[in-house]
Design a protein around this motif. Structure first.
Motif, PDB file in Angstrom:
ATOM      1  N   ASN A 189      -2.623   8.862 -18.527  1.00  0.00           N
ATOM      2  CA  ASN A 189      -4.032   9.069 -18.867  1.00  0.00           C
ATOM      3  C   ASN A 189      -4.927   7.919 -18.399  1.00  0.00           C
ATOM      4  O   ASN A 189      -5.883   7.549 -19.066  1.00  0.00           O
ATOM      5  CB  ASN A 189      -4.173   9.271 -20.383  1.00  0.00           C
ATOM      6  N   ARG A 190      -4.597   7.344 -17.232  1.00  0.00           N
ATOM      7  CA  ARG A 190      -5.429   6.296 -16.646  1.00  0.00           C
ATOM      8  C   ARG A 190      -5.722   6.616 -15.176  1.00  0.00           C
ATOM      9  O   ARG A 190      -5.704   5.743 -14.309  1.00  0.00           O
ATOM     10  CB  ARG A 190      -4.738   4.926 -16.785  1.00  0.00           C
ATOM     11  N   ASP A 191      -6.028   7.876 -14.920  1.00  0.00           N
ATOM     12  CA  ASP A 191      -6.225   8.326 -13.543  1.00  0.00           C
ATOM     13  C   ASP A 191      -7.344   7.563 -12.845  1.00  0.00           C
ATOM     14  O   ASP A 191      -7.203   7.136 -11.693  1.00  0.00           O
ATOM     15  CB  ASP A 191      -6.552   9.826 -13.507  1.00  0.00           C
ATOM     16  N   ARG A 192      -8.473   7.393 -13.526  1.00  0.00           N
ATOM     17  CA  ARG A 192      -9.629   6.751 -12.878  1.00  0.00           C
ATOM     18  C   ARG A 192      -9.343   5.306 -12.513  1.00  0.00           C
ATOM     19  O   ARG A 192      -9.830   4.806 -11.494  1.00  0.00           O
ATOM     20  CB  ARG A 192     -10.859   6.798 -13.799  1.00  0.00           C
ATOM     21  N   GLU A 193      -8.542   4.635 -13.324  1.00  0.00           N
ATOM     22  CA  GLU A 193      -8.261   3.220 -13.083  1.00  0.00           C
ATOM     23  C   GLU A 193      -7.158   2.996 -12.053  1.00  0.00           C
ATOM     24  O   GLU A 193      -7.139   1.950 -11.390  1.00  0.00           O
ATOM     25  CB  GLU A 193      -7.855   2.520 -14.390  1.00  0.00           C
ATOM     26  N   THR A 194      -6.235   3.936 -11.914  1.00  0.00           N
ATOM     27  CA  THR A 194      -4.999   3.645 -11.189  1.00  0.00           C
ATOM     28  C   THR A 194      -4.720   4.516  -9.971  1.00  0.00           C
ATOM     29  O   THR A 194      -3.841   4.170  -9.172  1.00  0.00           O
ATOM     30  CB  THR A 194      -3.780   3.796 -12.128  1.00  0.00           C
ATOM     31  N   LEU A 195      -5.409   5.627  -9.805  1.00  0.00           N
ATOM     32  CA  LEU A 195      -5.060   6.575  -8.744  1.00  0.00           C
ATOM     33  C   LEU A 195      -6.155   6.685  -7.698  1.00  0.00           C
ATOM     34  O   LEU A 195      -7.337   6.818  -8.028  1.00  0.00           O
ATOM     35  CB  LEU A 195      -4.797   7.967  -9.331  1.00  0.00           C
ATOM     36  N   SER A 196      -5.758   6.645  -6.441  1.00  0.00           N
ATOM     37  CA  SER A 196      -6.658   6.943  -5.326  1.00  0.00           C
ATOM     38  C   SER A 196      -6.182   8.237  -4.675  1.00  0.00           C
ATOM     39  O   SER A 196      -5.002   8.358  -4.318  1.00  0.00           O
ATOM     40  CB  SER A 196      -6.660   5.812  -4.298  1.00  0.00           C
ATOM     41  N   ASN A 215       0.821  -1.208   0.000  1.00  0.00           N
ATOM     42  CA  ASN A 215       0.000   0.000   0.000  1.00  0.00           C
ATOM     43  C   ASN A 215       0.857   1.260   0.000  1.00  0.00           C
ATOM     44  O   ASN A 215       0.489   2.278  -0.587  1.00  0.00           O
ATOM     45  CB  ASN A 215      -0.926   0.011   1.216  1.00  0.00           C
ATOM     46  N   ASN A 216       2.022   1.202   0.627  1.00  0.00           N
ATOM     47  CA  ASN A 216       2.919   2.360   0.684  1.00  0.00           C
ATOM     48  C   ASN A 216       3.620   2.641  -0.641  1.00  0.00           C
ATOM     49  O   ASN A 216       4.199   3.714  -0.815  1.00  0.00           O
ATOM     50  CB  ASN A 216       3.986   2.154   1.764  1.00  0.00           C
ATOM     51  N   LEU A 217       3.586   1.684  -1.557  1.00  0.00           N
ATOM     52  CA  LEU A 217       4.321   1.833  -2.813  1.00  0.00           C
ATOM     53  C   LEU A 217       3.418   1.952  -4.035  1.00  0.00           C
ATOM     54  O   LEU A 217       3.925   2.140  -5.145  1.00  0.00           O
ATOM     55  CB  LEU A 217       5.271   0.642  -3.001  1.00  0.00           C
ATOM     56  N   THR A 218       2.111   1.843  -3.847  1.00  0.00           N
ATOM     57  CA  THR A 218       1.178   1.843  -4.979  1.00  0.00           C
ATOM     58  C   THR A 218       0.264   3.062  -4.944  1.00  0.00           C
ATOM     59  O   THR A 218      -0.037   3.601  -3.878  1.00  0.00           O
ATOM     60  CB  THR A 218       0.308   0.571  -4.979  1.00  0.00           C
ATOM     61  N   THR A 219      -0.197   3.466  -6.132  1.00  0.00           N
ATOM     62  CA  THR A 219      -1.052   4.649  -6.238  1.00  0.00           C
ATOM     63  C   THR A 219      -2.526   4.332  -5.984  1.00  0.00           C
ATOM     64  O   THR A 219      -3.318   5.254  -5.806  1.00  0.00           O
ATOM     65  CB  THR A 219      -0.915   5.287  -7.629  1.00  0.00           C
ATOM     66  N   GLN A 220      -2.884   3.056  -5.979  1.00  0.00           N
ATOM     67  CA  GLN A 220      -4.256   2.666  -5.662  1.00  0.00           C
ATOM     68  C   GLN A 220      -4.348   2.224  -4.207  1.00  0.00           C
ATOM     69  O   GLN A 220      -3.349   1.825  -3.595  1.00  0.00           O
ATOM     70  CB  GLN A 220      -4.726   1.518  -6.560  1.00  0.00           C
ATOM     71  N   GLU A 221      -5.548   2.265  -3.676  1.00  0.00           N
ATOM     72  CA  GLU A 221      -5.794   1.819  -2.308  1.00  0.00           C
ATOM     73  C   GLU A 221      -5.990   0.308  -2.333  1.00  0.00           C
ATOM     74  O   GLU A 221      -6.943  -0.185  -2.936  1.00  0.00           O
ATOM     75  CB  GLU A 221      -7.036   2.518  -1.748  1.00  0.00           C
TER      76      GLU A 221
END
Length: 329
Positions: free
Chosen positions: A226-233, A27-33
């Motif tokens: 350009n994949r903000d919705r899929e990859t970023l929390s 969790n500390n290394l990824t952009t998603q929750e």
């Protein structure tokens, strides 16, 4: 698709992070929750460094006592070293699993036909679970978890996971390397149409999915892909590189972005640059012929060419002809 299809991929990156502290480290290394994921659920995510640059692009699945990261070939060593670097006293060990499996990418139609023919026995919550993620227009919701489940094919166990590599029409089956022939024979008995890796890359380019090492590298920021919705929390709390990602979100801009291009009258090579008004405004990264002298591509665009309908031109070096490229939605 009229005929169920599958693709044989010679290599995929697979990293398992195991240990009691694996959830916190991943969790500390990824952009998603990922902490809220139940066993058998996953998300698409970037792995970022302290500058917010993309160390990797993977699908992350929670397993029993581990997290599994699955992505484009060539990322495993880098990601494992990254996990090691930011694990001090915690109980979290990255294990590279690339060579432990053989990889079959199945269309949704192939999965359903195999289930109907009772050639593929799917565990609870698997395969059909994606139906629960569809939105009103029939597409999968990008923020809902992906599924991973154990399946049986031809009497052998395998893992079947949702991946977005062909938009919402793909499931990756991981089969133990020694059992690959059994799985392949079973798929061929069902009359499925087999394709090689080149066909996969052509279709994923048409569908608009970027591939790490081809379209993405360590120089990119997540929002450039350009994949903000899929990859970023933006609600998960702190993680490595979050400051940069949050600042870009607040500013609302990057200087370049990966977009889809439609190309008229040519099939130029990747790395071809695009011009407009005498300035370089784009660079192609993946190109796929769509027939009739037309092509589609993924490639970076400058801010002036982010919007659908923006037009640029380039030169196909193989024929020395000029072509026109238009940004797609």
């Amino acid at each position: 698709m009229s005929t169920p299809e599958y693709y044989v991929l010679p290599a995929v990156s697979v990293i398992d992070v195991v240990g009691a502290d694996a959830p916190a480290i991943v969790n500390n290394l990824t952009t998603q929750e990922v902490l809220s994921l139940n066993q058998g659920q996953g998300h698409e995510s970037f792995i970022t460094d302290v500058r917010g640059k993309t160390v990797g692009h993977v699908h992350v699945f929670r397993q029993e006592n581990a997290f599994r990261m699955i992505g484009a070939v060539g990322q495993s060593q880098r990601i494992a070293a990254h996990v090691d670097r930011y694990t001090i006293r915690e109980d979290a060990i990255p294990k590279i699993r690339d060579e432990d499996f053989k990889y079959f990418l199945l269309s949704s139609a192939a999965v359903l036909k195999a289930m109907e023919a009772k050639s593929l026995d799917v565990g609870p919550g698997g395969a059909s679970g994606s139906e629960g993620r569809t939105t009103a227009d029939g597409s999968n919701s990008p923020n809902d978890p992906l599924d991973a489940t154990t399946v049986s094919i031809g009497g052998i166990d395998a893992q079947l996971v949702d991946v977005r590599w062909l938009a919402d029409d793909s499931r990756l089956m991981l089969v133990a390397a020694g059992d690959a022939a059994v799985a392949s024979d079973e798929l061929q008995k069902l009359g499925f149409e087999m394709h090689e890796e080149a066909c996969f890359h052509r279709l994923r380019t048409q569908r608009g999915f970027p591939w790490y090492g081809i379209d993405i590298d360590e120089s990119n920021l997540p929002q450039e892909i350009n994949r903000d919705r899929e990859t970023l929390s933006f609600t998960k709390g702190c993680y490595l590189g979050q400051e940069t990602v949050a600042r870009l979100d607040a500013m609302g801009q990057v200087q370049r972005k990966l977009v889809r291009w439609s190309i008229e009258g040519a099939s130029p090579a990747p790395s071809t640059t695009l011009q407009s008004d005498g300035k370089t405004v784009g660079r192609l990264t993946s190109v796929a012929s769509t027939g009739g002298g037309e092509s589609c591509a993924l490639g970076f665009a400058r801010r002036t060419h982010f919007d659908p309908g923006a037009i640029a031109s380039g030169i196909d070096e193989s024929t020395q002809t000029t072509f026109v490229a238009t940004v797609l939605k």
